[in-house]
Design a protein around this motif. Structure first.
Motif, short mmCIF file in Angstrom:
data_model
loop_
_atom_site.label_atom_id
_atom_site.label_comp_id
_atom_site.label_asym_id
_atom_site.label_seq_id
_atom_site.Cartn_x
_atom_site.Cartn_y
_atom_site.Cartn_z
N UNK A 1 0.83 -1.20 0.00
CA UNK A 1 0.00 0.00 0.00
C UNK A 1 0.87 1.26 0.00
N UNK A 2 0.32 2.27 -0.59
CA UNK A 2 0.97 3.56 -0.69
C UNK A 2 1.03 4.23 0.68
N UNK A 3 2.15 4.90 0.96
CA UNK A 3 2.31 5.64 2.21
C UNK A 3 2.42 7.14 1.93
N UNK A 4 3.43 7.52 1.15
CA UNK A 4 3.66 8.94 0.88
C UNK A 4 4.54 9.08 -0.35
N UNK A 5 4.47 10.24 -0.99
CA UNK A 5 5.29 10.49 -2.16
C UNK A 5 5.56 11.98 -2.30
N UNK B 1 11.72 7.90 -12.75
CA UNK B 1 12.74 8.66 -13.47
C UNK B 1 12.24 9.18 -14.81
N UNK B 2 10.94 9.06 -15.03
CA UNK B 2 10.34 9.56 -16.26
C UNK B 2 9.13 10.41 -15.91
N UNK B 3 8.79 11.29 -16.82
CA UNK B 3 7.54 12.00 -16.67
C UNK B 3 6.41 10.99 -16.81
N UNK B 4 5.38 11.15 -16.03
CA UNK B 4 4.32 10.15 -16.05
C UNK B 4 3.00 10.80 -15.69
N UNK B 5 1.94 10.26 -16.27
CA UNK B 5 0.61 10.75 -15.94
C UNK B 5 0.00 9.96 -14.77
N UNK B 6 0.69 8.90 -14.33
CA UNK B 6 0.16 8.14 -13.22
C UNK B 6 0.25 8.95 -11.93
N UNK B 7 -0.71 8.77 -11.08
CA UNK B 7 -0.69 9.40 -9.76
C UNK B 7 0.52 8.92 -8.97
N UNK B 8 1.02 9.76 -8.09
CA UNK B 8 2.16 9.38 -7.26
C UNK B 8 1.82 8.25 -6.30
N UNK B 9 0.57 7.97 -6.09
CA UNK B 9 0.18 6.88 -5.21
C UNK B 9 0.09 5.54 -5.94
N UNK B 10 0.33 5.54 -7.24
CA UNK B 10 0.23 4.33 -8.05
C UNK B 10 1.60 3.66 -8.19
N UNK B 11 1.62 2.36 -8.02
CA UNK B 11 2.85 1.60 -8.19
C UNK B 11 3.44 1.82 -9.58
N UNK B 12 2.57 1.93 -10.57
CA UNK B 12 3.02 2.07 -11.96
C UNK B 12 3.74 3.39 -12.24
N UNK C 1 3.36 17.02 -2.47
CA UNK C 1 3.45 15.78 -1.70
C UNK C 1 2.08 15.13 -1.64
N UNK C 2 2.07 13.87 -1.32
CA UNK C 2 0.82 13.12 -1.21
C UNK C 2 0.97 12.11 -0.09
N UNK C 3 -0.10 11.90 0.66
CA UNK C 3 -0.07 10.98 1.78
C UNK C 3 -1.30 10.09 1.77
N UNK C 4 -1.11 8.87 2.24
CA UNK C 4 -2.26 8.01 2.46
C UNK C 4 -3.04 8.54 3.66
N UNK C 5 -4.34 8.36 3.62
CA UNK C 5 -5.18 8.84 4.72
C UNK C 5 -4.77 8.22 6.05
N UNK C 6 -4.29 6.99 6.00
CA UNK C 6 -3.95 6.27 7.22
C UNK C 6 -2.75 6.86 7.96
N UNK C 7 -1.94 7.66 7.26
CA UNK C 7 -0.75 8.22 7.90
C UNK C 7 -0.76 9.74 7.93
N UNK C 8 -1.75 10.34 7.30
CA UNK C 8 -1.79 11.80 7.21
C UNK C 8 -1.79 12.41 8.60
#
Length: 126
Positions: free
Chosen positions: A46-50, A100-111, A58-65
């Motif tokens: 699961x995503x924690x922070x990015x 290391x690349x520009x990406x349209x995926x959200x920072x919370x996404x593994x991809x 920055x972005x945080x999971x609700x569980x750790x915000x």
């Protein structure tokens, strides 16, 4: 190829704090984002922070915000995760990741991420 090395994990009592670090190294890469994910036994990762490498987003999971702060040091190519008020449910292997690349995926996404560290164990006792 980019190598990520995490450090700072350990055993802490509930209510305590830990600071995780993740240093990136390799040849000629640009960092766009770095993130922290965690995986507890028997659970999905699961995503924690990015953080965007400019540090502006920055972005945080609700569980750790409110308990966790992510920051970076551009000169050291290092990202940090300051975790306060730790709970037993925060127990997991924490892994950092780098995009290391520009990406349209959200920072919370593994991809969103291209390389991953081996992980560091965080155990919170009650």
């Amino acid at each position: 190829q980019v190598q990520l090395v995490e450090s700072g994990g350990g055993l802490v009592q509930a209510g305590g704090s830990l600071r995780l670090s993740c240093a990136a190294s390799g040849r000629s890469f640009s960092t766009y984002a770095m993130g922290w994910f965690r995986q507890a036994p028997g659970k999905e990762r699961e995503f924690v922070a990015a953080i965007m490498w400019s540090g502006s987003i920055t972005d945080y999971a609700d569980s750790v915000k409110g308990r966790v702060t992510i920051s970076n040091d551009n000169a050291k190519n290092t990202v940090y995760l300051q975790m306060n008020s730790l709970k037993p449910e925060d127990t997991a292997v924490y892994s950092c990741a780098i995009g290391i690349r520009k990406s349209s995926w959200s920072m919370s996404e593994v991809r969103r991420y291209d390389f991953w560290g081996q992980g560091t164990q965080v155990t919170v006792s009650s």
